[in-house]
Design a protein around this motif. Structure first.
Motif, PDB file in Angstrom:
ATOM      1  N   TYR A  30       0.825  -1.215   0.000  1.00 40.63           N
ATOM      2  CA  TYR A  30       0.000   0.000   0.000  1.00 40.63           C
ATOM      3  C   TYR A  30       0.858   1.263   0.000  1.00 40.63           C
ATOM      4  O   TYR A  30       0.597   2.201  -0.753  1.00 40.63           O
ATOM      5  CB  TYR A  30      -0.921   0.002   1.217  1.00 40.63           C
ATOM      6  N   PHE A  31       1.885   1.281   0.832  1.00 45.19           N
ATOM      7  CA  PHE A  31       2.658   2.515   1.000  1.00 45.19           C
ATOM      8  C   PHE A  31       3.801   2.676   0.000  1.00 45.19           C
ATOM      9  O   PHE A  31       4.263   3.804  -0.224  1.00 45.19           O
ATOM     10  CB  PHE A  31       3.213   2.608   2.424  1.00 45.19           C
ATOM     11  N   PHE A  32       4.259   1.593  -0.611  1.00 50.18           N
ATOM     12  CA  PHE A  32       5.433   1.705  -1.479  1.00 50.18           C
ATOM     13  C   PHE A  32       5.195   1.252  -2.914  1.00 50.18           C
ATOM     14  O   PHE A  32       5.975   1.628  -3.802  1.00 50.18           O
ATOM     15  CB  PHE A  32       6.596   0.896  -0.883  1.00 50.18           C
ATOM     16  N   LEU A  33       4.167   0.460  -3.181  1.00 45.71           N
ATOM     17  CA  LEU A  33       3.943  -0.013  -4.538  1.00 45.71           C
ATOM     18  C   LEU A  33       2.902   0.820  -5.279  1.00 45.71           C
ATOM     19  O   LEU A  33       3.092   1.156  -6.452  1.00 45.71           O
ATOM     20  CB  LEU A  33       3.511  -1.483  -4.515  1.00 45.71           C
ATOM     21  N   LEU A  34       1.820   1.182  -4.616  1.00 43.09           N
ATOM     22  CA  LEU A  34       0.796   2.001  -5.263  1.00 43.09           C
ATOM     23  C   LEU A  34       1.329   3.398  -5.584  1.00 43.09           C
ATOM     24  O   LEU A  34       2.183   3.928  -4.870  1.00 43.09           O
ATOM     25  CB  LEU A  34      -0.434   2.135  -4.364  1.00 43.09           C
ATOM     26  N   VAL A  35       0.799   3.987  -6.655  1.00 41.53           N
ATOM     27  CA  VAL A  35       1.115   5.384  -7.014  1.00 41.53           C
ATOM     28  C   VAL A  35      -0.190   6.163  -6.863  1.00 41.53           C
ATOM     29  O   VAL A  35      -0.955   6.316  -7.818  1.00 41.53           O
ATOM     30  CB  VAL A  35       1.643   5.497  -8.453  1.00 41.53           C
ATOM     31  N   PRO A  36      -0.481   6.664  -5.649  1.00 42.35           N
ATOM     32  CA  PRO A  36      -1.786   7.298  -5.419  1.00 42.35           C
ATOM     33  C   PRO A  36      -1.857   8.691  -6.039  1.00 42.35           C
ATOM     34  O   PRO A  36      -0.860   9.408  -6.098  1.00 42.35           O
ATOM     35  CB  PRO A  36      -1.850   7.390  -3.893  1.00 42.35           C
ATOM     36  N   PRO A  37      -3.045   9.097  -6.503  1.00 39.74           N
ATOM     37  CA  PRO A  37      -3.221  10.466  -7.000  1.00 39.74           C
ATOM     38  C   PRO A  37      -3.217  11.448  -5.838  1.00 39.74           C
ATOM     39  O   PRO A  37      -3.503  11.073  -4.693  1.00 39.74           O
ATOM     40  CB  PRO A  37      -4.596  10.414  -7.684  1.00 39.74           C
ATOM     41  N   PRO A  38      -2.908  12.723  -6.098  1.00 40.98           N
ATOM     42  CA  PRO A  38      -2.877  13.717  -5.007  1.00 40.98           C
ATOM     43  C   PRO A  38      -4.213  13.873  -4.296  1.00 40.98           C
ATOM     44  O   PRO A  38      -4.257  14.282  -3.139  1.00 40.98           O
ATOM     45  CB  PRO A  38      -2.485  15.008  -5.724  1.00 40.98           C
ATOM     46  N   SER A  39      -5.297  13.546  -4.975  1.00 36.19           N
ATOM     47  CA  SER A  39      -6.627  13.756  -4.391  1.00 36.19           C
ATOM     48  C   SER A  39      -6.999  12.714  -3.353  1.00 36.19           C
ATOM     49  O   SER A  39      -7.977  12.878  -2.628  1.00 36.19           O
ATOM     50  CB  SER A  39      -7.676  13.740  -5.506  1.00 36.19           C
ATOM     51  N   MET A  40      -6.240  11.622  -3.252  1.00 28.55           N
ATOM     52  CA  MET A  40      -6.610  10.538  -2.349  1.00 28.55           C
ATOM     53  C   MET A  40      -6.367  10.933  -0.898  1.00 28.55           C
ATOM     54  O   MET A  40      -5.273  11.382  -0.554  1.00 28.55           O
ATOM     55  CB  MET A  40      -5.814   9.279  -2.680  1.00 28.55           C
ATOM     56  N   PRO A  41      -7.373  10.794  -0.014  1.00 26.32           N
ATOM     57  CA  PRO A  41      -7.220  11.166   1.402  1.00 26.32           C
ATOM     58  C   PRO A  41      -6.373  10.147   2.163  1.00 26.32           C
ATOM     59  O   PRO A  41      -6.899   9.207   2.750  1.00 26.32           O
ATOM     60  CB  PRO A  41      -8.658  11.198   1.915  1.00 26.32           C
ATOM     61  N   GLN A  42      -5.063  10.342   2.155  1.00 31.62           N
ATOM     62  CA  GLN A  42      -4.143   9.380   2.743  1.00 31.62           C
ATOM     63  C   GLN A  42      -4.111   9.453   4.268  1.00 31.62           C
ATOM     64  O   GLN A  42      -4.348   8.466   4.949  1.00 31.62           O
ATOM     65  CB  GLN A  42      -2.737   9.629   2.179  1.00 31.62           C
ATOM     66  N   TRP A  43      -3.796  10.633   4.800  1.00 30.13           N
ATOM     67  CA  TRP A  43      -3.676  10.790   6.244  1.00 30.13           C
ATOM     68  C   TRP A  43      -4.643  11.810   6.821  1.00 30.13           C
ATOM     69  O   TRP A  43      -4.705  11.976   8.035  1.00 30.13           O
ATOM     70  CB  TRP A  43      -2.253  11.201   6.620  1.00 30.13           C
ATOM     71  N   SER A  44      -5.358  12.509   5.982  1.00 27.02           N
ATOM     72  CA  SER A  44      -6.260  13.556   6.450  1.00 27.02           C
ATOM     73  C   SER A  44      -7.558  13.513   5.660  1.00 27.02           C
ATOM     74  O   SER A  44      -7.555  13.229   4.462  1.00 27.02           O
ATOM     75  CB  SER A  44      -5.604  14.929   6.301  1.00 27.02           C
ATOM     76  N   THR A  45      -8.666  13.807   6.324  1.00 22.22           N
ATOM     77  CA  THR A  45      -9.956  13.874   5.637  1.00 22.22           C
ATOM     78  C   THR A  45     -10.285  15.293   5.198  1.00 22.22           C
ATOM     79  O   THR A  45     -11.311  15.525   4.590  1.00 22.22           O
ATOM     80  CB  THR A  45     -11.090  13.376   6.555  1.00 22.22           C
ATOM     81  N   LYS A  46      -9.416  16.249   5.513  1.00 23.44           N
ATOM     82  CA  LYS A  46      -9.689  17.639   5.147  1.00 23.44           C
ATOM     83  C   LYS A  46      -9.301  17.940   3.716  1.00 23.44           C
ATOM     84  O   LYS A  46      -9.780  18.880   3.109  1.00 23.44           O
ATOM     85  CB  LYS A  46      -8.920  18.584   6.080  1.00 23.44           C
ATOM     86  N   ASP A  47      -8.402  17.155   3.168  1.00 20.05           N
ATOM     87  CA  ASP A  47      -7.954  17.383   1.798  1.00 20.05           C
ATOM     88  C   ASP A  47      -7.955  16.043   1.065  1.00 20.05           C
ATOM     89  O   ASP A  47      -7.151  15.178   1.367  1.00 20.05           O
ATOM     90  CB  ASP A  47      -6.544  17.968   1.761  1.00 20.05           C
TER      91      ASP A  47
END
Length: 440
Positions: free
Chosen positions: A217-234
């Motif tokens: 999850y943390f090293f293989l995926l290439v998440p888009p900037p819009s994905m709420p990784q650690w915060s629900t505010k952005d």
């Protein structure tokens, strides 16, 4: 000059293909890791119950007499060689927490960022292996199974919802990975125990799986900037699609054959209201009902009938027969869940009908014992897995394809209630069926 332009234009498509490949692979690994503990607990169900019944029989003569046990044998009076407790008891502990999570999580889970969810899933999966490995009582074994269920249920809701932030192809990767979990979990457990390792050592070896989930999850995926990784505010609309996410989804839709379909809904900003969520639920029933029927039928086979399909006096013991039934079932699931790249089947009711016919056949096989060879049962169990996996992966593919962008994340998370509800209903029926046949 033309050649130079061509060379300069290559890196972007190559990078895009690389990103898509990493994300597809990442979801494959996440699907495998998410379902692994769940599958292993079902594969170990016969051993878990047999171990505890054996300990009970050696510690109390009165308990031995009450259950009719001698020298640790689970049953000497029934032709079906049953454990006094049905393996459906393990399924019940493995599925009830998942049902509660799947019913409640889609309405509140958006308040928790994905990063924290995945860490929690990995920790509970690791705890489940430890708990079952070192259990000294039946309640400890069941607590370990419940932890595996919590990890799997929360993970499935989260990862299915997460697919809306990526290219739609990752749904196929996720489905294939969950099928791979079945094969790897069942084969590794069956194979390692057959080689002589104890169930305890086998389960401890599998602690590598939760670690693989975190790394993927943390090293293989290439998440888009819009994905709420650690915060629900952005982004501000973390429970659904933000404007950035919507842009990504619109770009993906531009490549779809149905991108110009008339009546396409216009994106409305803000989270879904409760009324909207109920409307989405009503629209999902055409997917959830056939999926629930498929899973009701196949898990009634797996936990209500599979232990009773016993052939004495052959090269496999009863425990080994049960393990390899589970293994072949998971092979079928893996093959069919990996089939989206080859073909797609929109007739979801077909899977339900064929699986119900499968169940009826095996009920009569248990009752009248007319199947002459274990190899025939092996073939039927493999076919059962093909139907179950096909129903699952096609259901979620067409939900992703036919649901409006604004509703998609919520719909993908909520629809998984269908299969879990079917499993719970099958468990309720498995207990009396098990008890009836074991009393013969």
């Amino acid at each position: 000059m033309e050649q130079t332009n061509s060379v300069n234009a290559d890196p972007a498509p190559t990078s895009d293909r690389c990103t898509k490949g990493r994300n597809w692979t990442g979801f494959w690994v996440l699907g495998l890791c998410n379902n692994f503990a769940y599958v292993v607990m079902l594969s170990a169900a016969h051993d878990i119950l047999n171990k505890q019944e054996h300990e009970n029989s050696t510690s109390s003569a009165s308990v031995t007499s009450a259950h009719g046990l001698q020298a640790g044998n689970s049953s000497n009076s029934s032709v079906y060689d049953c454990n006094p407790t049905s393996t459906a008891a393990v399924l019940l502990a493995d599925i009830l927490p998942t049902l509660f999570i799947k019913m409640l999580a889609p309405f509140v889970i958006h308040r928790f960022p994905y990063g924290y969810r995945i860490l929690f899933c990995a920790l509970t999966a690791a705890a489940s292996f430890f708990m079952v490995s070192f259990s000294s009582a039946l309640w400890m074994s069941f607590l370990g199974v419940i932890l595996a269920s919590i990890s799997s249920g929360l993970g499935e809701v989260s990862f299915l919802a997460l697919t809306v932030y990526f290219d739609r192809d990752v749904v196929g990767g996720w489905g294939s990975g969950t099928g791979g979990a079945g094969v790897m979990g069942a084969v590794l457990y069956s194979g390692l125990t057959q080689l002589g390792l104890t169930p305890r050592v086998t389960l401890l070896i599998m602690l590598v799986i939760p670690a693989a989930m975190v790394l993927s999850y943390f090293f293989l995926l290439v998440p888009p900037p819009s994905m709420p990784q650690w915060s629900t505010k952005d982004p501000p609309c973390a429970s659904l699609c933000s404007e950035e996410t919507q842009g990504l989804m619109d770009s993906a839709e531009d490549e779809d054959e149905d991108r110009t379909a008339p009546g396409r809904a216009v994106m409305v900003k803000g989270p879904l209201s409760f009324t909207e969520k109920i409307q989405v639920l009503k629209g999902l029933l055409k997917f959830m009902i056939p999926l629930g029927m498929v899973y009701f039928a196949e898990y009634f086979i797996n936990q209500g009938l599979m232990e009773l399909l016993y052939f004495p006096g052959i090269f496999l013991s009863h425990a080994e027969q049960y393990r390899w039934y589970q293994t072949l079932y998971q092979v079928g699931v893996f093959v069919s869940r990996s089939s989206l790249c080859c073909f797609k089947i929109r007739q979801l009711w077909l899977f339900a009908l064929l699986q119900i016919l499968n169940t009826v056949l095996l009920v009569f096989a248990v009752a009248f014992r007319f199947i002459p060879s274990v190899w025939i049962v092996f073939a039927i169990i493999l076919y059962e897995g093909l139907l179950g996996g096909g129903g699952y992966v096609n259901t979620f593919y067409f939900i992703s394809k036919e649901t409006e962008e604004r509703h998609r994340e919520f719909a993908m998370a909520l629809a998984s209630v269908g299969d879990t509800m079917g499993i719970c209903l099958s468990t309720a029926l498995s207990f009396p069926v098990h008890n009836y046949f074991c009393s013969l």
